[in-house]
Motif scaffolding. Structure first.
Motif, mmCIF file in Angstrom:
data_model
loop_
_atom_site.group_PDB
_atom_site.id
_atom_site.type_symbol
_atom_site.label_atom_id
_atom_site.label_comp_id
_atom_site.label_asym_id
_atom_site.label_seq_id
_atom_site.Cartn_x
_atom_site.Cartn_y
_atom_site.Cartn_z
ATOM 1 N N LYS A 1 5.821 57.563 -24.930
ATOM 2 C CA LYS A 1 5.556 58.283 -23.567
ATOM 3 C C LYS A 1 5.939 59.820 -23.954
ATOM 4 O O LYS A 1 5.418 60.710 -23.208
ATOM 5 C CB LYS A 1 6.033 57.487 -22.126
ATOM 6 C CG LYS A 1 5.537 56.287 -22.192
ATOM 7 C CD LYS A 1 4.473 56.074 -21.584
ATOM 8 C CE LYS A 1 4.117 54.743 -21.149
ATOM 9 N NZ LYS A 1 3.041 54.550 -20.650
ATOM 10 N N LEU A 2 6.890 60.099 -24.757
ATOM 11 C CA LEU A 2 7.321 61.583 -24.830
ATOM 12 C C LEU A 2 6.327 62.563 -25.391
ATOM 13 O O LEU A 2 5.976 63.454 -25.090
ATOM 14 C CB LEU A 2 8.544 61.569 -26.022
ATOM 15 C CG LEU A 2 9.744 60.906 -25.366
ATOM 16 C CD1 LEU A 2 10.920 60.907 -26.265
ATOM 17 C CD2 LEU A 2 10.228 61.704 -24.023
ATOM 18 N N GLY A 3 5.487 61.733 -26.149
ATOM 19 C CA GLY A 3 4.179 62.842 -26.556
ATOM 20 C C GLY A 3 3.229 62.978 -25.596
ATOM 21 O O GLY A 3 2.868 64.303 -25.560
ATOM 22 N N SER A 4 3.010 62.144 -24.797
ATOM 23 C CA SER A 4 2.041 62.355 -23.450
ATOM 24 C C SER A 4 2.802 63.337 -22.739
ATOM 25 O O SER A 4 2.224 64.389 -22.126
ATOM 26 C CB SER A 4 2.301 60.995 -22.644
ATOM 27 O OG SER A 4 1.015 60.217 -23.430
ATOM 28 N N GLY B 1 -2.872 60.673 -23.368
ATOM 29 C CA GLY B 1 -2.079 59.405 -22.737
ATOM 30 C C GLY B 1 -1.817 59.333 -21.326
ATOM 31 O O GLY B 1 -0.934 58.617 -20.765
ATOM 32 N N ILE B 2 -2.661 60.078 -20.747
ATOM 33 C CA ILE B 2 -2.452 60.070 -19.016
ATOM 34 C C ILE B 2 -3.373 59.677 -18.273
ATOM 35 O O ILE B 2 -4.584 59.836 -18.932
ATOM 36 C CB ILE B 2 -1.793 61.446 -18.677
ATOM 37 C CG1 ILE B 2 -2.829 62.602 -18.789
ATOM 38 C CG2 ILE B 2 -0.601 61.560 -19.028
ATOM 39 C CD1 ILE B 2 -2.360 63.972 -18.186
ATOM 40 N N GLU B 3 -3.571 59.673 -16.977
ATOM 41 C CA GLU B 3 -4.756 59.379 -16.151
ATOM 42 C C GLU B 3 -5.019 60.734 -15.072
ATOM 43 O O GLU B 3 -3.871 61.160 -14.819
ATOM 44 C CB GLU B 3 -4.812 58.155 -15.403
ATOM 45 C CG GLU B 3 -4.719 56.886 -15.971
ATOM 46 C CD GLU B 3 -4.898 55.728 -15.343
ATOM 47 O OE1 GLU B 3 -4.335 55.896 -13.859
ATOM 48 O OE2 GLU B 3 -5.383 54.648 -15.516
ATOM 49 N N LEU B 4 -6.044 61.202 -14.782
ATOM 50 C CA LEU B 4 -6.322 61.780 -13.717
ATOM 51 C C LEU B 4 -5.696 61.302 -12.548
ATOM 52 O O LEU B 4 -5.647 60.236 -12.224
ATOM 53 C CB LEU B 4 -7.734 62.111 -13.550
ATOM 54 C CG LEU B 4 -8.497 63.365 -14.245
ATOM 55 C CD1 LEU B 4 -8.714 63.060 -15.688
ATOM 56 C CD2 LEU B 4 -10.025 63.596 -13.724
ATOM 57 N N PHE C 1 -7.338 69.909 -14.319
ATOM 58 C CA PHE C 1 -7.094 68.554 -13.940
ATOM 59 C C PHE C 1 -5.604 68.450 -13.962
ATOM 60 O O PHE C 1 -4.870 69.058 -14.501
ATOM 61 C CB PHE C 1 -7.710 67.466 -14.459
ATOM 62 C CG PHE C 1 -7.049 67.009 -15.906
ATOM 63 C CD1 PHE C 1 -6.414 66.433 -16.074
ATOM 64 C CD2 PHE C 1 -7.814 67.960 -17.068
ATOM 65 C CE1 PHE C 1 -5.756 66.030 -17.284
ATOM 66 C CE2 PHE C 1 -7.240 67.501 -18.393
ATOM 67 C CZ PHE C 1 -6.208 66.708 -18.261
ATOM 68 N N ARG C 2 -5.036 67.596 -13.049
ATOM 69 C CA ARG C 2 -3.625 67.245 -13.013
ATOM 70 C C ARG C 2 -3.468 65.550 -13.285
ATOM 71 O O ARG C 2 -4.432 64.988 -12.838
ATOM 72 C CB ARG C 2 -2.917 67.380 -11.569
ATOM 73 C CG ARG C 2 -3.028 68.862 -10.973
ATOM 74 C CD ARG C 2 -2.619 69.036 -9.713
ATOM 75 N NE ARG C 2 -2.599 70.422 -9.173
ATOM 76 C CZ ARG C 2 -1.491 70.995 -9.660
ATOM 77 N NH1 ARG C 2 -0.369 70.589 -10.197
ATOM 78 N NH2 ARG C 2 -1.615 72.226 -9.141
ATOM 79 N N GLY C 3 -2.634 65.331 -14.115
ATOM 80 C CA GLY C 3 -2.500 63.799 -14.501
ATOM 81 C C GLY C 3 -1.227 63.302 -13.944
ATOM 82 O O GLY C 3 -0.341 63.841 -13.514
ATOM 83 N N CYS C 4 -1.302 61.973 -14.299
ATOM 84 C CA CYS C 4 -0.084 60.976 -13.917
ATOM 85 C C CYS C 4 0.203 60.404 -15.249
ATOM 86 O O CYS C 4 -0.645 59.765 -15.896
ATOM 87 C CB CYS C 4 -0.592 60.083 -12.702
ATOM 88 S SG CYS C 4 0.592 58.841 -12.606
ATOM 89 N N LEU C 5 1.549 60.316 -15.442
ATOM 90 C CA LEU C 5 2.102 59.575 -16.626
ATOM 91 C C LEU C 5 3.078 58.426 -15.874
ATOM 92 O O LEU C 5 3.697 58.552 -14.997
ATOM 93 C CB LEU C 5 2.730 60.300 -17.483
ATOM 94 C CG LEU C 5 3.528 59.527 -18.620
ATOM 95 C CD1 LEU C 5 2.476 58.997 -19.510
ATOM 96 C CD2 LEU C 5 4.465 60.578 -19.275
ATOM 97 N N ARG C 6 2.731 57.096 -16.241
ATOM 98 C CA ARG C 6 3.826 56.063 -15.708
ATOM 99 C C ARG C 6 4.704 55.599 -16.942
ATOM 100 O O ARG C 6 4.248 55.486 -18.156
ATOM 101 C CB ARG C 6 2.951 54.885 -15.474
ATOM 102 C CG ARG C 6 2.125 55.012 -14.206
ATOM 103 C CD ARG C 6 1.263 53.764 -13.944
ATOM 104 N NE ARG C 6 0.389 53.998 -12.654
ATOM 105 C CZ ARG C 6 1.182 53.455 -11.398
ATOM 106 N NH1 ARG C 6 2.359 52.846 -11.747
ATOM 107 N NH2 ARG C 6 0.564 53.496 -10.228
ATOM 108 N N VAL C 7 5.900 55.645 -16.545
ATOM 109 C CA VAL C 7 6.886 55.294 -17.559
ATOM 110 C C VAL C 7 7.820 54.205 -17.032
ATOM 111 O O VAL C 7 8.397 54.215 -16.149
ATOM 112 C CB VAL C 7 7.966 56.441 -17.826
ATOM 113 C CG1 VAL C 7 8.827 56.292 -18.895
ATOM 114 C CG2 VAL C 7 6.992 57.738 -18.426
#
Length: 192
Positions: free
Chosen positions: A53-56, A122-125, A186-192
């Motif tokens: 997830k660090l790459g994202s 590796g994220i979602e809008l 766009f803005r993204g969401c990353l789930r960790v």
């Protein structure tokens, strides 16, 4: 985002990882109002357990997103990290909505699509609901706008939706999915 960037998105040097985590911790501690009941140690433990997830996260930061933790999903047991830059991230603007829209343009194609770039990172809008949640944490997109995840029924008809904040109100609008503007990203969401 170039193909080379996409191919190397997950590769971070130890120094880059340390710098990214230091920056994330500093932002986490600076903007406590975004996550008042959460502690950095929990976030750090999740990131340590999910190093991919660090790459994202790095891609979010590198493209101007200023990612920060905005909540915790109890059901999935994941922290939610959103782009919290004041305006739509500069490194993710002038994009049409998705790959189909990009392919549909005959002339003046943008460099990429929002959905495609998000997937490569590796994220979602953000969804409209997530975007409105973000706006409860501050005033974002006062001069820019951001594509948000578009419901399938709207997309099937050729449209896509985006949001911004004007007159102290969050607005949702529509546009043709193939459109793109210098002030829309766009803005993204990353789930960790």
């Amino acid at each position: 985002m170039s193909t080379q960037d996409r191919d190397h998105i997950m590769e971070l040097l130890p120094q880059q990882r340390e710098e990214l985590l230091r920056m994330m911790q500093q932002r986490f501690e600076t903007y406590v109002h975004r996550h008042p009941e959460l502690e950095w140690t929990g976030v750090m433990a999740k990131l340590a357990a999910n190093p991919s997830k660090l790459g994202s996260l790095h891609a979010m930061e590198r493209t101007g997103g200023e990612p920060d933790v905005v909540g915790y999903d109890v059901e999935s047991e994941e922290y939610l990290i959103f782009d919290c830059s004041a305006e739509s991230p500069k490194g993710r603007r002038s994009l049409c909505y998705d790959h189909a829209a990009l392919e549909a343009r005959r002339e003046h194609k943008p460099k990429d699509s929002a959905v495609g770039m998000a997937a490569a990172m590796g994220i979602e809008l953000l969804s409209e609901e997530q975007y409105r949640r973000l706006q409860q944490l501050g005033a974002f997109d006062l001069k820019s706008s951001s594509w948000v995840r578009t419901p399938a029924r709207i997309r099937e008809l050729g449209g896509a939706i985006f949001c911004d904040r004007r007159y102290d109100t969050v607005f949702m609008y529509h546009n043709g999915a193939e459109s793109y503007y210098a002030a829309r990203g766009f803005r993204g969401c990353l789930r960790v």
